[in-house]
Write a protein that holds these residues in place. Structure first.
Motif, PDB file in Angstrom:
ATOM      1  N   MET A   1      64.020  36.899  57.669  1.00 22.69           N
ATOM      2  CA  MET A   1      63.893  37.145  56.241  1.00 22.69           C
ATOM      3  C   MET A   1      63.355  35.889  55.578  1.00 22.69           C
ATOM      4  O   MET A   1      63.438  34.805  56.147  1.00 22.69           O
ATOM      5  N   PRO A   2      62.787  35.992  54.386  1.00 23.10           N
ATOM      6  CA  PRO A   2      62.284  34.805  53.689  1.00 23.10           C
ATOM      7  C   PRO A   2      63.434  33.872  53.313  1.00 23.10           C
ATOM      8  O   PRO A   2      64.562  34.314  53.053  1.00 23.10           O
ATOM      9  N   ASP A   3      63.136  32.592  53.265  1.00 15.17           N
ATOM     10  CA  ASP A   3      64.163  31.619  52.942  1.00 15.17           C
ATOM     11  C   ASP A   3      64.726  31.852  51.542  1.00 15.17           C
ATOM     12  O   ASP A   3      65.921  31.639  51.303  1.00 15.17           O
ATOM     13  N   ALA A   4      63.897  32.294  50.610  1.00 16.45           N
ATOM     14  CA  ALA A   4      64.379  32.524  49.246  1.00 16.45           C
ATOM     15  C   ALA A   4      65.490  33.570  49.215  1.00 16.45           C
ATOM     16  O   ALA A   4      66.491  33.418  48.496  1.00 16.45           O
ATOM     17  N   ASP A   5      65.351  34.635  49.999  1.00 13.90           N
ATOM     18  CA  ASP A   5      66.378  35.669  50.043  1.00 13.90           C
ATOM     19  C   ASP A   5      67.641  35.169  50.748  1.00 13.90           C
ATOM     20  O   ASP A   5      68.763  35.490  50.332  1.00 13.90           O
ATOM     21  N   TYR A   6      67.452  34.395  51.793  1.00 17.71           N
ATOM     22  CA  TYR A   6      68.607  33.830  52.496  1.00 17.71           C
ATOM     23  C   TYR A   6      69.385  32.888  51.576  1.00 17.71           C
ATOM     24  O   TYR A   6      70.621  32.955  51.491  1.00 17.71           O
ATOM     25  N   GLN A   7      68.683  32.026  50.846  1.00 25.86           N
ATOM     26  CA  GLN A   7      69.339  31.100  49.934  1.00 25.86           C
ATOM     27  C   GLN A   7      70.027  31.856  48.793  1.00 25.86           C
ATOM     28  O   GLN A   7      71.109  31.470  48.343  1.00 25.86           O
TER      29      GLN A   7
ATOM     30  N   MET B   1      61.174  37.384  83.344  1.00 27.62           N
ATOM     31  CA  MET B   1      62.067  37.962  82.340  1.00 27.62           C
ATOM     32  C   MET B   1      61.964  37.168  81.041  1.00 27.62           C
ATOM     33  O   MET B   1      62.098  35.945  81.031  1.00 27.62           O
ATOM     34  N   GLN B   2      61.722  37.901  79.956  1.00 28.89           N
ATOM     35  CA  GLN B   2      61.707  37.294  78.636  1.00 28.89           C
ATOM     36  C   GLN B   2      63.050  37.554  77.950  1.00 28.89           C
ATOM     37  O   GLN B   2      63.566  38.661  77.987  1.00 28.89           O
ATOM     38  N   TYR B   3      63.604  36.503  77.340  1.00 30.57           N
ATOM     39  CA  TYR B   3      64.823  36.636  76.550  1.00 30.57           C
ATOM     40  C   TYR B   3      64.477  36.477  75.076  1.00 30.57           C
ATOM     41  O   TYR B   3      63.810  35.512  74.689  1.00 30.57           O
ATOM     42  N   ILE B   4      64.929  37.414  74.264  1.00 32.81           N
ATOM     43  CA  ILE B   4      64.786  37.300  72.815  1.00 32.81           C
ATOM     44  C   ILE B   4      66.185  37.171  72.230  1.00 32.81           C
ATOM     45  O   ILE B   4      67.022  38.073  72.395  1.00 32.81           O
ATOM     46  N   LEU B   5      66.431  36.046  71.569  1.00 29.69           N
ATOM     47  CA  LEU B   5      67.722  35.774  70.957  1.00 29.69           C
ATOM     48  C   LEU B   5      67.631  36.094  69.472  1.00 29.69           C
ATOM     49  O   LEU B   5      66.732  35.601  68.782  1.00 29.69           O
ATOM     50  N   ILE B   6      68.558  36.896  68.982  1.00 29.76           N
ATOM     51  CA  ILE B   6      68.508  37.396  67.604  1.00 29.76           C
ATOM     52  C   ILE B   6      69.798  36.974  66.910  1.00 29.76           C
ATOM     53  O   ILE B   6      70.883  37.445  67.258  1.00 29.76           O
ATOM     54  N   SER B   7      69.684  36.093  65.920  1.00 28.49           N
ATOM     55  CA  SER B   7      70.886  35.570  65.282  1.00 28.49           C
ATOM     56  C   SER B   7      70.784  35.660  63.766  1.00 28.49           C
ATOM     57  O   SER B   7      69.714  35.906  63.206  1.00 28.49           O
ATOM     58  N   TYR B   8      71.925  35.393  63.141  1.00 31.28           N
ATOM     59  CA  TYR B   8      72.030  35.530  61.696  1.00 31.28           C
ATOM     60  C   TYR B   8      73.175  34.656  61.213  1.00 31.28           C
ATOM     61  O   TYR B   8      74.260  34.674  61.792  1.00 31.28           O
ATOM     62  N   GLY B   9      72.934  33.862  60.146  1.00 29.54           N
ATOM     63  CA  GLY B   9      74.058  33.192  59.511  1.00 29.54           C
ATOM     64  C   GLY B   9      73.919  31.695  59.396  1.00 29.54           C
ATOM     65  O   GLY B   9      72.827  31.133  59.487  1.00 29.54           O
ATOM     66  N   THR B  10      75.056  31.048  59.207  1.00 29.02           N
ATOM     67  CA  THR B  10      75.110  29.619  58.952  1.00 29.02           C
ATOM     68  C   THR B  10      75.097  28.856  60.275  1.00 29.02           C
ATOM     69  O   THR B  10      74.926  29.446  61.344  1.00 29.02           O
ATOM     70  N   ALA B  11      75.318  27.544  60.191  1.00 29.88           N
ATOM     71  CA  ALA B  11      75.223  26.702  61.386  1.00 29.88           C
ATOM     72  C   ALA B  11      76.127  27.202  62.506  1.00 29.88           C
ATOM     73  O   ALA B  11      75.725  27.243  63.679  1.00 29.88           O
ATOM     74  N   GLY B  12      77.364  27.575  62.164  1.00 33.91           N
ATOM     75  CA  GLY B  12      78.277  28.038  63.198  1.00 33.91           C
ATOM     76  C   GLY B  12      77.828  29.302  63.889  1.00 33.91           C
ATOM     77  O   GLY B  12      78.205  29.559  65.036  1.00 33.91           O
ATOM     78  N   ASP B  13      76.999  30.118  63.217  1.00 38.42           N
ATOM     79  CA  ASP B  13      76.466  31.342  63.819  1.00 38.42           C
ATOM     80  C   ASP B  13      75.260  31.063  64.701  1.00 38.42           C
ATOM     81  O   ASP B  13      75.098  31.707  65.749  1.00 38.42           O
ATOM     82  N   ILE B  14      74.396  30.132  64.283  1.00 45.50           N
ATOM     83  CA  ILE B  14      73.150  29.944  65.028  1.00 45.50           C
ATOM     84  C   ILE B  14      73.260  28.921  66.149  1.00 45.50           C
ATOM     85  O   ILE B  14      72.507  28.996  67.134  1.00 45.50           O
TER      86      ILE B  14
ATOM     87  N   THR C   1      67.746  33.954  60.879  1.00 44.89           N
ATOM     88  CA  THR C   1      67.604  33.492  59.502  1.00 44.89           C
ATOM     89  C   THR C   1      66.872  32.152  59.511  1.00 44.89           C
ATOM     90  O   THR C   1      66.894  31.422  60.499  1.00 44.89           O
ATOM     91  N   PRO C   2      66.182  31.804  58.411  1.00 46.38           N
ATOM     92  CA  PRO C   2      65.248  30.685  58.436  1.00 46.38           C
ATOM     93  C   PRO C   2      65.870  29.321  58.693  1.00 46.38           C
ATOM     94  O   PRO C   2      65.155  28.387  59.085  1.00 46.38           O
ATOM     95  N   ASN C   3      67.190  29.182  58.520  1.00 46.30           N
ATOM     96  CA  ASN C   3      67.824  27.894  58.792  1.00 46.30           C
ATOM     97  C   ASN C   3      67.765  27.494  60.261  1.00 46.30           C
ATOM     98  O   ASN C   3      67.987  26.331  60.608  1.00 46.30           O
ATOM     99  N   MET C   4      67.433  28.430  61.140  1.00 45.07           N
ATOM    100  CA  MET C   4      67.322  28.118  62.567  1.00 45.07           C
ATOM    101  C   MET C   4      65.973  27.506  62.920  1.00 45.07           C
ATOM    102  O   MET C   4      65.824  26.891  63.983  1.00 45.07           O
ATOM    103  N   ALA C   5      64.981  27.662  62.046  1.00 46.57           N
ATOM    104  CA  ALA C   5      63.602  27.294  62.380  1.00 46.57           C
ATOM    105  C   ALA C   5      63.445  25.843  62.839  1.00 46.57           C
ATOM    106  O   ALA C   5      62.849  25.588  63.901  1.00 46.57           O
ATOM    107  N   PRO C   6      63.952  24.837  62.105  1.00 46.91           N
ATOM    108  CA  PRO C   6      63.726  23.457  62.554  1.00 46.91           C
ATOM    109  C   PRO C   6      64.403  23.147  63.881  1.00 46.91           C
ATOM    110  O   PRO C   6      63.878  22.361  64.687  1.00 46.91           O
ATOM    111  N   HIS C   7      65.560  23.753  64.122  1.00 47.15           N
ATOM    112  CA  HIS C   7      66.257  23.506  65.381  1.00 47.15           C
ATOM    113  C   HIS C   7      65.516  24.141  66.562  1.00 47.15           C
ATOM    114  O   HIS C   7      65.426  23.556  67.641  1.00 47.15           O
ATOM    115  N   ALA C   8      64.986  25.353  66.354  1.00 44.99           N
ATOM    116  CA  ALA C   8      64.196  25.999  67.408  1.00 44.99           C
ATOM    117  C   ALA C   8      62.944  25.189  67.701  1.00 44.99           C
ATOM    118  O   ALA C   8      62.551  25.022  68.868  1.00 44.99           O
ATOM    119  N   ALA C   9      62.301  24.670  66.649  1.00 43.92           N
ATOM    120  CA  ALA C   9      61.101  23.844  66.850  1.00 43.92           C
ATOM    121  C   ALA C   9      61.433  22.605  67.655  1.00 43.92           C
ATOM    122  O   ALA C   9      60.643  22.172  68.519  1.00 43.92           O
TER     123      ALA C   9
END
Length: 421
Positions: free
Chosen positions: A54-60, A1-14, A36-44
């Motif tokens: 979405m691109p980081d520029a649009d999120y910012q 089973m593959q799980y895909i987690l889909i999130s959006y928002g600031t630290a409290g959301d991700i 949203t791109p703010n999750m990238a370093p934590h996922a890594a």
């Protein structure tokens, strides 16, 4: 089973999705994240494949917009910046999940975009994480619309009218029109209720809070269950920065002021904080990612961009914050008196619940003043230790999530409900 987690928002959301990704990985499941791109370093850091929504520029740009923290304009501001990218979610899900046994776990705000793909598939199940009680619509008490409490004697017909008026005020009809245009282009049935679809568009609605904080309401979906507060802190075992440790050792326990991980319009907030500190002759830590909205700070105030709250809260005397659900939960777990200073979204309801539990006070941002803050600081709430003990003995929210998701994964597709109603 593959799980895909889909999130959006600031630290409290991700952060809850990061906690779930970590728990799923430890249980031996394959996990991917879309957010949203703010999750990238934590996922890594967790070794979880990450795909930017979405691109980081649009999120910012969305976070820089003053309207994003307006009680009436905030949702629509986020929608305007994000909807063009949300419409690309179906193609990304097709790439990651086509012809694979997949379970989706989605932020409620993204459920409408997720279902643009899912409703054209067979047997793909989905859950949503509802991080705060007010993320689920209800007509029952306690009922707040923004900062305004609806009187208990208001009948249900009047409460429905107020909800509809509130939805118009925050531009939900415009958002629903955008969504239905996309659904019509794909041959999907049109929706009449956007907020309802956040919860009814999935098979499992997980409340990431305990029942004593937000009891289930009779008009919440039948597939709702409480999981509990996730309390996820990246780098929770890391030591506090040496300069911060030195500051903490130099005097009495400071107050901690934080307007949230993404709030960028806090000059008035911090000016008032400095006036409170001057009058009370107290020390403080200002926890905020951006120094741009800070006034000049005296030696009695220390600025820090980020530190895990679980590490810092045992060393402070009060926690003054925006009312985000993650910060509320961390404060309760630490047994620290709180003052919520909400300005939008679920923050008003979260602050009211802190006050009702006797662990803090709530003062809306538009009414913030040094005089009002000083009055609240002179009245320490009575039940901080009791609630901290209750949280310490609570079962693991992630184990509750894993159990519920395992049952959903095992459920036959014949039991799935229609999502287009």
């Amino acid at each position: 089973m593959q799980y895909i987690l889909i999130s959006y928002g600031t630290a409290g959301d991700i952060f809850p999705y990061l906690a779930l990704a970590q728990a799923l990985r430890q249980a031996g499941h394959e996990v991917q994240c879309i957010a949203t791109p703010n999750m990238a370093p934590h996922a890594a850091q967790l070794g979880v494949p990450f795909h930017a929504l979405m691109p980081d520029a649009d999120y910012q740009a969305a976070l820089d917009a003053p309207q994003v923290w307006d009680v009436h304009e905030g949702f629509y501001c986020l929608w305007r910046y994000s909807w063009p990218w949300m419409q690309r979610l179906p193609a990304l899900l097709q790439q990651l999940a086509a012809n694979r046994d997949t379970l989706l776990v989605c932020h409620p705000f993204l459920v409408p975009a997720m279902n643009l793909w899912r409703e054209r598939q067979t047997g793909v199940r989905a859950a949503a994480l509802f991080l705060a009680p007010s993320n689920l619509r209800t007509l029952h008490d306690p009922l707040l619309l923004g900062e305004h409490r609806v009187p208990a004697w208001f009948p249900f017909w009047l409460r429905r009218m107020l909800w509809r008026a509130g939805e118009r005020k925050v531009h939900f009809p415009q958002m629903l029109a955008d969504l239905n245009q996309a659904r019509a282009a794909l041959g999907l049935p049109l929706l009449s209720d956007l907020i309802g679809h956040f919860a009814d568009g999935v098979e499992l609605a997980l409340g990431m809070f305990p029942d004593w904080f937000g009891p289930a309401k009779p008009d919440w979906p039948a597939h709702f269950m409480h999981a509990g507060f996730p309390l996820h802190n990246p780098d929770a075992q890391a030591a506090l920065p040496p300069a911060l440790q030195a500051f903490l050792q130099q005097g009495a326990a400071p107050l901690l002021f934080t307007p949230g991980s993404a709030y960028r319009h806090g000059r008035r907030y911090f000016d008032i904080a400095l006036e409170v500190l001057r009058r009370n002759q107290q020390r403080a830590i200002f926890l905020t990612a951006s120094q741009a909205h800070l006034p000049p700070l005296p030696p009695s105030v220390f600025w820090q961009d980020f530190v895990p709250l679980s590490q810092l809260l045992p060393h402070v005397s009060w926690l003054l914050h925006h009312g985000g659900i993650g910060t509320c939960a961390e404060g309760m777990a630490a047994g620290v008196p709180q003052i919520a200073i909400p300005c939008a979204y679920d923050q008003f309801d979260n602050g009211a619940r802190l006050q009702a539990l006797g662990v803090g006070w709530s003062l809306p941002m538009r009414r913030l003043s040094a005089k009002r803050l000083l009055a609240l600081l002179a009245q320490p709430p009575a039940h901080c230790r009791q609630i901290a003990a209750r949280m310490a003995s609570a079962p693991s929210s992630m184990q509750n999530c894993l159990g519920a998701l395992a049952q959903l994964a095992a459920r036959s597709t014949s039991g799935m409900q229609s999502h287009g109603q």
